[in-house]
Write a protein that holds these residues in place. Sequence first.
Motif, PDB file in Angstrom:
ATOM      1  N   GLN A   3       0.825  -1.206   0.000  1.00  0.00           N
ATOM      2  CA  GLN A   3       0.000   0.000   0.000  1.00  0.00           C
ATOM      3  C   GLN A   3       0.862   1.260   0.000  1.00  0.00           C
ATOM      4  OE1 GLN A   3      -3.281   0.009  -0.385  1.00  0.00           O
ATOM      5  NE2 GLN A   3      -3.182  -2.224  -0.522  1.00  0.00           N
ATOM      6  N   PHE A   4       1.968   1.212   0.737  1.00  0.00           N
ATOM      7  CA  PHE A   4       2.885   2.352   0.787  1.00  0.00           C
ATOM      8  C   PHE A   4       3.483   2.607  -0.600  1.00  0.00           C
ATOM      9  CE2 PHE A   4       7.211   4.075   1.655  1.00  0.00           C
ATOM     10  CZ  PHE A   4       6.823   5.272   2.226  1.00  0.00           C
ATOM     11  N   ASN A   5       3.830   1.536  -1.300  1.00  0.00           N
ATOM     12  CA  ASN A   5       4.391   1.664  -2.647  1.00  0.00           C
ATOM     13  C   ASN A   5       3.360   2.268  -3.605  1.00  0.00           C
ATOM     14  OD1 ASN A   5       6.504   1.167  -4.619  1.00  0.00           O
ATOM     15  ND2 ASN A   5       5.168  -0.415  -5.441  1.00  0.00           N
ATOM     16  N   ILE A   6       2.112   1.822  -3.476  1.00  0.00           N
ATOM     17  CA  ILE A   6       1.046   2.362  -4.332  1.00  0.00           C
ATOM     18  C   ILE A   6       0.854   3.852  -4.082  1.00  0.00           C
ATOM     19  CG2 ILE A   6      -1.458   2.303  -4.727  1.00  0.00           C
ATOM     20  CD1 ILE A   6      -1.318  -0.738  -4.298  1.00  0.00           C
ATOM     21  N   SER A   7       0.909   4.248  -2.801  1.00  0.00           N
ATOM     22  CA  SER A   7       0.720   5.666  -2.482  1.00  0.00           C
ATOM     23  C   SER A   7       1.823   6.528  -3.087  1.00  0.00           C
ATOM     24  CB  SER A   7       0.664   5.862  -0.965  1.00  0.00           C
ATOM     25  OG  SER A   7       1.929   5.633  -0.375  1.00  0.00           O
ATOM     26  N   GLN A  12       3.128  10.326  -7.874  1.00  0.00           N
ATOM     27  CA  GLN A  12       3.728  10.702  -9.161  1.00  0.00           C
ATOM     28  C   GLN A  12       2.643  11.049 -10.176  1.00  0.00           C
ATOM     29  OE1 GLN A  12       6.951  11.184  -9.078  1.00  0.00           O
ATOM     30  NE2 GLN A  12       6.804  10.402  -6.978  1.00  0.00           N
ATOM     31  N   GLY A  13       1.541  10.278 -10.141  1.00  0.00           N
ATOM     32  CA  GLY A  13       0.416  10.612 -11.007  1.00  0.00           C
ATOM     33  C   GLY A  13      -0.185  11.962 -10.665  1.00  0.00           C
ATOM     34  N   TRP A  14      -0.268  12.248  -9.354  1.00  0.00           N
ATOM     35  CA  TRP A  14      -0.787  13.544  -8.897  1.00  0.00           C
ATOM     36  C   TRP A  14       0.090  14.690  -9.406  1.00  0.00           C
ATOM     37  CZ3 TRP A  14      -4.749  16.093  -7.008  1.00  0.00           C
ATOM     38  CH2 TRP A  14      -4.556  17.269  -6.290  1.00  0.00           C
ATOM     39  N   ARG A  15       1.406  14.466  -9.388  1.00  0.00           N
ATOM     40  CA  ARG A  15       2.329  15.504  -9.866  1.00  0.00           C
ATOM     41  C   ARG A  15       2.200  15.715 -11.376  1.00  0.00           C
ATOM     42  NH1 ARG A  15       7.409  13.380  -6.194  1.00  0.00           N
ATOM     43  NH2 ARG A  15       6.822  14.467  -4.277  1.00  0.00           N
ATOM     44  N   ILE A  16       1.952  14.635 -12.106  1.00  0.00           N
ATOM     45  CA  ILE A  16       1.742  14.769 -13.547  1.00  0.00           C
ATOM     46  C   ILE A  16       0.510  15.614 -13.820  1.00  0.00           C
ATOM     47  CG2 ILE A  16       1.124  13.495 -15.645  1.00  0.00           C
ATOM     48  CD1 ILE A  16       2.856  11.188 -14.608  1.00  0.00           C
ATOM     49  N   ILE A  17      -0.563  15.396 -13.034  1.00  0.00           N
ATOM     50  CA  ILE A  17      -1.801  16.156 -13.210  1.00  0.00           C
ATOM     51  C   ILE A  17      -1.597  17.632 -12.911  1.00  0.00           C
ATOM     52  CG2 ILE A  17      -4.136  16.481 -12.282  1.00  0.00           C
ATOM     53  CD1 ILE A  17      -4.221  13.447 -11.803  1.00  0.00           C
ATOM     54  N   ASN A  18      -0.844  17.932 -11.851  1.00  0.00           N
ATOM     55  CA  ASN A  18      -0.721  19.316 -11.385  1.00  0.00           C
ATOM     56  C   ASN A  18       0.487  20.065 -11.940  1.00  0.00           C
ATOM     57  OD1 ASN A  18      -2.820  19.922  -9.081  1.00  0.00           O
ATOM     58  ND2 ASN A  18      -2.210  17.795  -8.856  1.00  0.00           N
ATOM     59  N   ASN A  19       1.437  19.349 -12.528  1.00  0.00           N
ATOM     60  CA  ASN A  19       2.644  20.006 -13.060  1.00  0.00           C
ATOM     61  C   ASN A  19       2.898  19.569 -14.499  1.00  0.00           C
ATOM     62  OD1 ASN A  19       3.701  21.329 -10.468  1.00  0.00           O
ATOM     63  ND2 ASN A  19       3.497  19.193  -9.856  1.00  0.00           N
ATOM     64  N   LEU A  20       1.934  19.873 -15.357  1.00  0.00           N
ATOM     65  CA  LEU A  20       2.045  19.446 -16.754  1.00  0.00           C
ATOM     66  C   LEU A  20       3.221  20.082 -17.476  1.00  0.00           C
ATOM     67  CD1 LEU A  20      -1.576  19.113 -18.190  1.00  0.00           C
ATOM     68  CD2 LEU A  20       0.203  17.376 -18.123  1.00  0.00           C
ATOM     69  N   ASN A  21       3.723  21.188 -16.966  1.00  0.00           N
ATOM     70  CA  ASN A  21       4.844  21.863 -17.623  1.00  0.00           C
ATOM     71  C   ASN A  21       6.203  21.326 -17.175  1.00  0.00           C
ATOM     72  OD1 ASN A  21       3.211  23.608 -19.145  1.00  0.00           O
ATOM     73  ND2 ASN A  21       2.983  25.007 -17.410  1.00  0.00           N
ATOM     74  N   TRP A  55       0.703   4.466 -14.202  1.00  0.00           N
ATOM     75  CA  TRP A  55      -0.622   4.408 -14.835  1.00  0.00           C
ATOM     76  C   TRP A  55      -1.589   3.547 -14.023  1.00  0.00           C
ATOM     77  CZ3 TRP A  55      -3.813   0.612 -16.759  1.00  0.00           C
ATOM     78  CH2 TRP A  55      -4.848   1.021 -17.606  1.00  0.00           C
ATOM     79  N   ALA A  56      -1.060   2.492 -13.370  1.00  0.00           N
ATOM     80  CA  ALA A  56      -1.907   1.563 -12.623  1.00  0.00           C
ATOM     81  C   ALA A  56      -2.582   2.221 -11.429  1.00  0.00           C
ATOM     82  CB  ALA A  56      -1.079   0.369 -12.157  1.00  0.00           C
ATOM     83  N   THR A  57      -2.093   3.376 -10.982  1.00  0.00           N
ATOM     84  CA  THR A  57      -2.678   4.043  -9.806  1.00  0.00           C
ATOM     85  C   THR A  57      -3.701   5.112 -10.163  1.00  0.00           C
ATOM     86  OG1 THR A  57      -0.958   5.762  -9.716  1.00  0.00           O
ATOM     87  CG2 THR A  57      -0.520   3.691  -8.563  1.00  0.00           C
ATOM     88  N   LYS A  58      -3.943   5.320 -11.444  1.00  0.00           N
ATOM     89  CA  LYS A  58      -4.846   6.427 -11.813  1.00  0.00           C
ATOM     90  C   LYS A  58      -6.287   6.168 -11.372  1.00  0.00           C
ATOM     91  CE  LYS A  58      -5.985   5.128 -16.626  1.00  0.00           C
ATOM     92  NZ  LYS A  58      -7.410   5.451 -16.652  1.00  0.00           N
ATOM     93  N   GLY A  59      -6.648   4.880 -11.217  1.00  0.00           N
ATOM     94  CA  GLY A  59      -7.977   4.573 -10.708  1.00  0.00           C
ATOM     95  C   GLY A  59      -8.169   5.044  -9.282  1.00  0.00           C
ATOM     96  N   ILE A  60      -7.114   4.888  -8.470  1.00  0.00           N
ATOM     97  CA  ILE A  60      -7.164   5.371  -7.081  1.00  0.00           C
ATOM     98  C   ILE A  60      -7.318   6.885  -7.052  1.00  0.00           C
ATOM     99  CG2 ILE A  60      -5.831   5.572  -4.944  1.00  0.00           C
ATOM    100  CD1 ILE A  60      -4.562   2.886  -5.639  1.00  0.00           C
TER     101      ILE A  60
END
Length: 322
Positions: A3-7, A12-21, A55-60
């Motif tokens: 679970q810690f690894n998934i978080s 990283q997915g959150w950073r991609i969403i918020n820091n597209l530049n 990519w596997a965490t985008k559902g979360i």
Amino acid sequence: MAQFNISLLAKQGWRIINNLNSLVARVLKAKYFPNNDFINSRLENTTSYTWISIWATKGILAEGLCWRVGTSMNVTINNDASIPDAETFRLSSFVHNMQDSKVTELIDTNKRIWKRELIVNTFLEGDAKKILRIPLAQEPHDHFLVWSGEPSRAETSDHLFRECPVLVKFWTTLSFSNTLIDTTMDFTQWLTWVFDQCPPHHCRIFCCALWAIWGDRNARIHEKKISIGQEIARFVNNYITELNGIKKRNSSKPQELREWSHPPDSIVKINFDGAYDGCHYKSASGIVVRNAEGIIHLSCSETQKEVASTFATEALACRKAV
């Protein structure tokens, strides 16, 4: 550890969403989702292990992400998560006459308020109230994604303060009979009833007990500390004893009034506070502006309707002060 690894990967997915530049976001977007966003991206056959893992965490992320309402014409009323107070951050039922409508169509852009009449006449009562409680910024901004988290649906006030097995021994240790810990009545009614039945000394212990239970709950969730009922009761008794000792010591001392602290010369101090009525979703803000001599330059108060929480109440008071 899993679970810690998934978080960590989800971050990283959150950073991609918020820091597209950012460089990494631009590289990943150019290679894996050039014509889409991260949440709606698809997994192709030729991808790296790094990208597959993120990519596997985008559902979360999709389950906890909610749009903060702004001016974007891309966020739809029916399909997109934009209601923080709702179960899935979405409407409870599909509104067919607004199939392709956008959230911005519900906002009076000139006054920066919701179109109350349109909302009340279009949506179910519960959905309408939740929409009207969404705060709108005074200065228009584009929509942006925020993390709304996952509200706990197992824990209720009744379970937390009365029904939890740990608390049966707790209330008995504090000399509260089973009759007083009556679970048949509504929680609010129970609180009022206990105060009517108990003498002042027991009411004092009762208030301290509720506070201790809430503190134990926070320690259990955030610090992973587990306490038994007798330990919590021992804390309450010791705390009451300590308060009684302080009261005795203070009774022999003259009362000292807490004075307002003056700001430095040429500095103006602004004090503000807010009060919240959770039953009617209303709040009130009060503000006082004074100089270094304590002379009041300005004072004001105002009430707000359709306020979602105490946090929003404090934020509104702070914004008014600013």
